[in-house]
Design an enzyme around this catalytic site. Structure first.
Site, PDB file in Angstrom:
ATOM      1  N   ALA A   1     -32.225  42.621 -25.303  1.00 43.13           N
ATOM      2  CA  ALA A   1     -33.493  43.083 -24.738  1.00 43.13           C
ATOM      3  C   ALA A   1     -33.334  43.311 -23.240  1.00 43.13           C
ATOM      4  O   ALA A   1     -33.394  42.363 -22.440  1.00 43.13           O
ATOM      5  CB  ALA A   1     -34.599  42.063 -25.017  1.00 43.13           C
TER       6      ALA A   1
ATOM      7  N   GLU B   1     -20.778  49.454 -24.824  1.00 41.87           N
ATOM      8  CA  GLU B   1     -21.964  49.933 -25.529  1.00 41.87           C
ATOM      9  C   GLU B   1     -21.965  51.461 -25.569  1.00 41.87           C
ATOM     10  O   GLU B   1     -22.277  52.070 -26.594  1.00 41.87           O
ATOM     11  CB  GLU B   1     -23.232  49.428 -24.849  1.00 41.87           C
TER      12      GLU B   1
END
Length: 385
Positions: free
Chosen positions: A130, A250
């Site tokens: 998050a 990522e």
């Protein structure tokens, strides 16, 4: 199909080929029959995660001492390629195995690793990260979520949005400011037990343009209490550096998926145009169609070669942040372009959700936004010039 023929250089040994065969069979026989239902219910069944864990398809780069597969980043990428091959965007394993697990390995304490990683590898725990907030997307230093130390706990206040796996995650890797005046140096990361955190609430699962099977959600923290030992790292303020170190991986994950999706779009369009007739001949017989497919096939091939080179560099530790940004921005742009051009060759059928190419079109658009918008990628690349 001979799997060795399609294997990239970083995953062509016998072990990787066996893994690819297992992953392919799993996705084709277990995922494909459930995709429509998952899209309607807006989440992936937990049983699917558990079955993936039983087959050893989760956390493959996690050492065996922590319950993982004992492999490398390449093994997780084999699974991601096979997932992309059947176009199942809702299975957030790229976040679970490809992002959260590496953070735990790189910065977690032994206690944190032993507590979370074995259950992540089994599928018992699903993980999310998050970072993004309603008022702070790619500009992570501007996040407003606060974590205030109160004795042996932190109290967290703030909101996050667009969180992959957010609707079902048991573990949330949360970015928050422990020093609001410290800018980027005031960011810390926390391991939040979503099932045991007073003051934490999940918001709605968001109604997205595509990727309907993914439980992308809002998260809210109202003086949410987490133990002090939930801090990831030795001291406060390490979070931004941790994020910057891990973000290239990522972005490479997104590039791997983009290249696989572009190739699948070409494969679908070739098959369709060879079997669809117009004016007495297959569509493929028309020069325009052949030239379109030739161009799309070339773009997909170049994207794959570029991505494979980036994966090789990442495996030997030489992939720099600028090149990872290049891979993320360029391959996702190419993915959207190729899918769009291939959809056009389907005519009206391409706009019907009965055809996979339509779902691919809607699913692909987010690739240019998340993981750092492509405009941010260009800014990062420019800084390296």
């Amino acid at each position: 199909m001979n799997l060795a023929v399609i294997a990239p250089p970083w995953a062509s040994d016998d072990e990787a080929l066996a893994l690819r065969a297992t992953a392919r069979k799993f996705f084709e026989t277990v995922a494909v029959p459930n995709q429509k239902r998952w899209a309607e219910q807006r989440f992936i069944d937990r049983e699917f995660w558990l079955e993936a864990g039983k087959l050893g398809l989760l956390c493959l780069a996690v050492p065996e001492e922590y319950g993982g597969g004992g492999g490398t980043f390449a093994h997780d990428m084999v699974v991601l390629e096979e997932q992309s091959r059947i176009e199942e965007p809702g299975f957030g394993n790229h976040v679970h195995s490809g992002i959260v697990a590496p953070y735990l390995l790189a910065y977690g304490s032994e206690e944190q690793r032993h507590h979370w990683l074995p259950r992540m590898a089994s599928g018992e725990v699903v993980a999310a990260i998050a970072m993004t907030e309603p008022g702070a997307g790619s500009d992570l230093a501007s996040m407003t979520t606060r974590a205030t130390r109160q004795g042996d706990h932190y109290l967290i206040d703030g909101a996050k949005t667009f969180i992959t796996n957010g609707g079902s995650a048991d573990l949330i890797l949360l970015a928050a400011k422990t020093d609001p005046a410290g800018g980027a140096h005031g960011v810390s990361l926390f391991l939040v037990d979503a099932n045991n955190c007073l003051g934490f609430e999940r918001g709605r699962v968001l109604d997205k343009l595509g990727q309907h099977s993914g439980d992308t959600a809002e998260l809210f923290f109202d003086s949410a209490s987490v133990p002090a030992d939930s801090l990831l790292g030795d001291v406060e303020g390490m979070g931004f550096g941790q994020l910057m170190t891990q973000l290239p991986q990522e972005r490479l994950l997104l590039a791997v998926a983009a290249a696989a999706s572009a190739q699948r779009a070409v494969d679908l369009a070739v098959d369709y145009t060879k079997n669809r007739h117009a004016f007495g001949k297959p569509l493929f017989a028309k020069q325009h169609v052949k030239f379109e497919l030739a161009e799309c096939a070339t773009l997909a091939r170049v994207a794959k070669v570029f991505v494979d080179d980036c994966v090789n560099k990442h495996l030997d530790g030489s992939l720099d942040a600028a090149t990872a940004s290049m891979a993320k921005y360029w391959t996702t742009d190419i993915q959207c372009q190729v899918v769009d051009r291939c959809l056009q060759l389907f005519g009206g059928n391409g706009y019907m959700r009965d055809y996979p190419i339509a779902e691919m079109y809607a699913n692909a658009r987010a690739q240019r936004i998340y993981g750092g918008a492509n405009e941010i990628m260009k800014e990062l690349i420019a800084r390296s010039l």
